[in-house]
Design a protein around this motif. Structure first.
Motif, PDB file in Angstrom:
ATOM      1  N   ARG A 150       0.989  -1.343   0.030  1.00 53.65           N
ATOM      2  CA  ARG A 150       0.027   0.581  -0.110  1.00 53.65           C
ATOM      3  C   ARG A 150       1.625   0.883  -0.328  1.00 53.65           C
ATOM      4  NH1 ARG A 150      -4.652  -0.448  -2.032  1.00 53.65           N
ATOM      5  NH2 ARG A 150      -5.326   0.994  -0.395  1.00 53.65           N
ATOM      6  N   LEU A 151       2.146   1.487  -0.737  1.00 47.84           N
ATOM      7  CA  LEU A 151       3.187   2.267  -0.350  1.00 47.84           C
ATOM      8  C   LEU A 151       2.928   2.975  -1.820  1.00 47.84           C
ATOM      9  CD1 LEU A 151       4.490   4.277   1.534  1.00 47.84           C
ATOM     10  CD2 LEU A 151       6.582   2.890   0.783  1.00 47.84           C
ATOM     11  N   VAL A 152       2.525   4.551  -2.214  1.00 48.08           N
ATOM     12  CA  VAL A 152       3.322   4.019  -3.324  1.00 48.08           C
ATOM     13  C   VAL A 152       3.671   5.727  -3.921  1.00 48.08           C
ATOM     14  CG1 VAL A 152       0.539   3.756  -4.370  1.00 48.08           C
ATOM     15  CG2 VAL A 152       1.354   5.847  -3.890  1.00 48.08           C
ATOM     16  N   ARG A 153       4.654   5.744  -4.849  1.00 50.11           N
ATOM     17  CA  ARG A 153       5.139   6.678  -5.250  1.00 50.11           C
ATOM     18  C   ARG A 153       4.467   7.212  -6.124  1.00 50.11           C
ATOM     19  NH1 ARG A 153       8.975   7.941  -8.904  1.00 50.11           N
ATOM     20  NH2 ARG A 153      10.598   9.283  -8.181  1.00 50.11           N
ATOM     21  N   ASN A 154       4.326   8.564  -6.425  1.00 50.29           N
ATOM     22  CA  ASN A 154       3.375   9.671  -7.121  1.00 50.29           C
ATOM     23  C   ASN A 154       4.844  10.547  -7.328  1.00 50.29           C
ATOM     24  OD1 ASN A 154       2.289  11.384  -9.039  1.00 50.29           O
ATOM     25  ND2 ASN A 154       0.279  10.834  -7.316  1.00 50.29           N
ATOM     26  N   SER A 155       5.050  11.608  -8.657  1.00 45.84           N
ATOM     27  CA  SER A 155       6.364  12.175  -9.112  1.00 45.84           C
ATOM     28  C   SER A 155       5.144  13.062 -10.077  1.00 45.84           C
ATOM     29  CB  SER A 155       6.835  11.427  -9.891  1.00 45.84           C
ATOM     30  OG  SER A 155       6.175  11.921 -11.639  1.00 45.84           O
ATOM     31  N   LEU A 156       6.302  14.861  -9.966  1.00 44.81           N
ATOM     32  CA  LEU A 156       5.398  16.284 -10.561  1.00 44.81           C
ATOM     33  C   LEU A 156       7.095  16.859 -10.901  1.00 44.81           C
ATOM     34  CD1 LEU A 156       6.453  18.717  -8.508  1.00 44.81           C
ATOM     35  CD2 LEU A 156       4.494  17.903  -7.844  1.00 44.81           C
ATOM     36  N   GLN A 157       7.050  17.665 -11.738  1.00 45.21           N
ATOM     37  CA  GLN A 157       8.740  18.325 -12.171  1.00 45.21           C
ATOM     38  C   GLN A 157       7.160  20.008 -11.726  1.00 45.21           C
ATOM     39  OE1 GLN A 157       8.536  17.169 -16.034  1.00 45.21           O
ATOM     40  NE2 GLN A 157       9.998  15.832 -16.200  1.00 45.21           N
ATOM     41  N   ALA A 158       8.732  20.958 -11.854  1.00 50.46           N
ATOM     42  CA  ALA A 158       8.671  22.017 -12.086  1.00 50.46           C
ATOM     43  C   ALA A 158       9.087  22.570 -12.464  1.00 50.46           C
ATOM     44  CB  ALA A 158       8.752  22.179 -10.321  1.00 50.46           C
ATOM     45  N   HIS A 159       9.541  24.077 -12.850  1.00 51.94           N
ATOM     46  CA  HIS A 159      10.140  24.531 -13.809  1.00 51.94           C
ATOM     47  C   HIS A 159       9.668  26.002 -13.442  1.00 51.94           C
ATOM     48  CE1 HIS A 159      12.352  26.059 -17.357  1.00 51.94           C
ATOM     49  NE2 HIS A 159      11.166  26.484 -17.387  1.00 51.94           N
ATOM     50  N   GLY A 177       7.297  39.114  -6.984  1.00 46.81           N
ATOM     51  CA  GLY A 177       6.778  38.384  -7.760  1.00 46.81           C
ATOM     52  C   GLY A 177       5.653  39.084  -9.231  1.00 46.81           C
ATOM     53  N   THR A 178       4.907  38.416  -9.315  1.00 41.84           N
ATOM     54  CA  THR A 178       4.326  38.745 -10.900  1.00 41.84           C
ATOM     55  C   THR A 178       2.875  38.690 -10.699  1.00 41.84           C
ATOM     56  OG1 THR A 178       4.056  36.897 -12.007  1.00 41.84           O
ATOM     57  CG2 THR A 178       5.925  38.211 -13.013  1.00 41.84           C
ATOM     58  N   GLU A 179       2.272  38.631  -9.314  1.00 38.48           N
ATOM     59  CA  GLU A 179       1.492  38.260  -8.787  1.00 38.48           C
ATOM     60  C   GLU A 179       0.121  37.375  -9.622  1.00 38.48           C
ATOM     61  OE1 GLU A 179      -1.178  40.887  -6.176  1.00 38.48           O
ATOM     62  OE2 GLU A 179       0.329  41.537  -5.864  1.00 38.48           O
ATOM     63  N   THR A 180       0.274  36.379 -10.146  1.00 38.21           N
ATOM     64  CA  THR A 180      -0.185  35.634 -11.112  1.00 38.21           C
ATOM     65  C   THR A 180      -0.475  34.793 -10.755  1.00 38.21           C
ATOM     66  OG1 THR A 180       2.113  34.577 -12.443  1.00 38.21           O
ATOM     67  CG2 THR A 180       0.925  37.108 -12.948  1.00 38.21           C
ATOM     68  N   ALA A 181      -0.339  34.074  -9.224  1.00 38.92           N
ATOM     69  CA  ALA A 181      -1.226  32.839  -8.757  1.00 38.92           C
ATOM     70  C   ALA A 181      -0.884  32.903  -7.160  1.00 38.92           C
ATOM     71  CB  ALA A 181       0.399  31.766  -9.439  1.00 38.92           C
ATOM     72  N   PRO A 182      -1.187  31.771  -6.644  1.00 38.02           N
ATOM     73  CA  PRO A 182      -0.870  31.400  -5.259  1.00 38.02           C
ATOM     74  C   PRO A 182       0.789  31.698  -4.660  1.00 38.02           C
ATOM     75  CG  PRO A 182      -2.958  30.511  -5.946  1.00 38.02           C
ATOM     76  CD  PRO A 182      -2.267  30.626  -7.015  1.00 38.02           C
ATOM     77  N   THR A 183       1.224  32.480  -3.478  1.00 40.60           N
ATOM     78  CA  THR A 183       2.406  32.073  -2.946  1.00 40.60           C
ATOM     79  C   THR A 183       2.094  30.748  -2.864  1.00 40.60           C
ATOM     80  OG1 THR A 183       1.615  32.409  -0.666  1.00 40.60           O
ATOM     81  CG2 THR A 183       2.092  34.065  -1.975  1.00 40.60           C
ATOM     82  N   PRO A 184       3.590  29.932  -2.767  1.00 42.19           N
ATOM     83  CA  PRO A 184       4.108  28.734  -2.223  1.00 42.19           C
ATOM     84  C   PRO A 184       2.518  28.451  -0.796  1.00 42.19           C
ATOM     85  CG  PRO A 184       5.518  29.500  -2.968  1.00 42.19           C
ATOM     86  CD  PRO A 184       4.617  30.710  -2.693  1.00 42.19           C
ATOM     87  N   LEU A 185       3.443  28.931   0.237  1.00 41.77           N
ATOM     88  CA  LEU A 185       2.301  28.893   1.840  1.00 41.77           C
ATOM     89  C   LEU A 185       1.022  29.243   1.641  1.00 41.77           C
ATOM     90  CD1 LEU A 185       4.483  30.860   3.463  1.00 41.77           C
ATOM     91  CD2 LEU A 185       4.439  28.245   4.024  1.00 41.77           C
ATOM     92  N   LEU A 226      -0.042  23.443 -11.802  1.00 39.61           N
ATOM     93  CA  LEU A 226      -0.128  24.732 -10.571  1.00 39.61           C
ATOM     94  C   LEU A 226       0.450  25.678 -11.298  1.00 39.61           C
ATOM     95  CD1 LEU A 226       0.333  24.271  -7.717  1.00 39.61           C
ATOM     96  CD2 LEU A 226      -0.346  22.747  -7.913  1.00 39.61           C
ATOM     97  N   ALA A 227       0.361  26.911 -10.828  1.00 40.16           N
ATOM     98  CA  ALA A 227       2.163  27.649 -10.695  1.00 40.16           C
ATOM     99  C   ALA A 227       1.650  28.379  -9.486  1.00 40.16           C
ATOM    100  CB  ALA A 227       1.865  28.710 -11.903  1.00 40.16           C
ATOM    101  N   THR A 228       2.733  28.915  -8.665  1.00 40.45           N
ATOM    102  CA  THR A 228       3.325  29.675  -7.452  1.00 40.45           C
ATOM    103  C   THR A 228       3.990  31.039  -7.701  1.00 40.45           C
ATOM    104  OG1 THR A 228       5.106  28.810  -6.570  1.00 40.45           O
ATOM    105  CG2 THR A 228       3.068  27.758  -5.801  1.00 40.45           C
ATOM    106  N   ASP A 229       3.835  32.202  -6.654  1.00 36.55           N
ATOM    107  CA  ASP A 229       3.786  33.361  -7.197  1.00 36.55           C
ATOM    108  C   ASP A 229       4.922  34.239  -6.052  1.00 36.55           C
ATOM    109  OD1 ASP A 229       5.318  35.479  -8.586  1.00 36.55           O
ATOM    110  OD2 ASP A 229       3.178  35.947 -10.147  1.00 36.55           O
ATOM    111  N   VAL A 243      10.835  34.110  -9.113  1.00 34.49           N
ATOM    112  CA  VAL A 243       9.820  33.474  -8.267  1.00 34.49           C
ATOM    113  C   VAL A 243       8.385  32.888  -8.510  1.00 34.49           C
ATOM    114  CG1 VAL A 243      10.756  35.264  -5.771  1.00 34.49           C
ATOM    115  CG2 VAL A 243       8.538  35.600  -7.608  1.00 34.49           C
ATOM    116  N   ARG A 244       8.064  32.865  -9.471  1.00 31.15           N
ATOM    117  CA  ARG A 244       7.394  32.326  -9.875  1.00 31.15           C
ATOM    118  C   ARG A 244       7.457  30.503 -10.563  1.00 31.15           C
ATOM    119  NH1 ARG A 244       1.507  32.445 -12.746  1.00 31.15           N
ATOM    120  NH2 ARG A 244       1.625  30.751 -14.390  1.00 31.15           N
ATOM    121  N   THR A 245       7.151  29.792  -9.967  1.00 32.53           N
ATOM    122  CA  THR A 245       7.411  28.355 -10.298  1.00 32.53           C
ATOM    123  C   THR A 245       6.332  27.566 -10.846  1.00 32.53           C
ATOM    124  OG1 THR A 245       9.395  28.275  -8.813  1.00 32.53           O
ATOM    125  CG2 THR A 245       7.868  25.889  -9.427  1.00 32.53           C
TER     126      THR A 245
END
Length: 159
Positions: A18-27, A54-62, A44-47, A32-34
């Protein structure tokens, strides 16, 4: 990619039931926008706000972490409600957090993450309060994001 009871693109971990591995990529393009893309192709994006470079085009990471708390609480609540045959029409969330910017900016030896997180969840239901409390108890015990914050020592208040 494998397909399991947890969905496509989630690979079982050998020898770990029941242990699984998932993944993602970030660019990130030197700023400060990722932009994040999951293995399922969802994004999704963070900014940051303009005042923080920032550019204020996405939520902050927090903000995305607190949003993830709301989303994860809803998913976990749905699963618990189904198991306990609890009927509801939806949940509305209000959330807030505090942090000490001195830690984030390296100005003082304080935690750079949340000091507190408050979340209010209003469940739309005609069920009795005792039944709701049972679903909430299961939800709080099982919600991965809630437990991650608790384990990190964040003062978490859920009402």
């Amino acid at each position: 990619m494998s397909t399991s009871s947890t969905g496509p693109n989630v690979a079982p971990v050998a020898g770990a039931p029941r242990l699984v591995r998932n993944s993602l990529q970030a660019h990130n393009e030197k700023g400060v926008r990722t932009v994040v893309t999951t293995a399922r192709g969802l994004g999704l994006a963070t900014d940051e706000p303009l005042g923080h470079g920032g550019t204020e085009t996405a939520p902050t990471p927090l903000e995305t972490v607190v949003g993830a708390l709301c989303g994860c609480s809803a998913v976990t609540f749905e699963r618990a409600a189904r198991e306990l045959s609890f009927s509801y029409d939806g949940i509305d969330f209000d959330a807030a957090f505090t942090l000490d910017l001195r830690g984030l900016l390296g100005e003082a030896p304080v935690r750079p993450h949340f000091q507190t997180v408050q979340m209010e969840a209003r469940v739309r239901t005609d069920e009795h309060e005792e039944r709701l409390a049972a679903v909430v108890e299961v939800t709080e015990r099982r919600c991965p994001v809630r437990n991650l914050l608790v384990d990190a020592g964040v003062a978490l208040s859920i009402g």
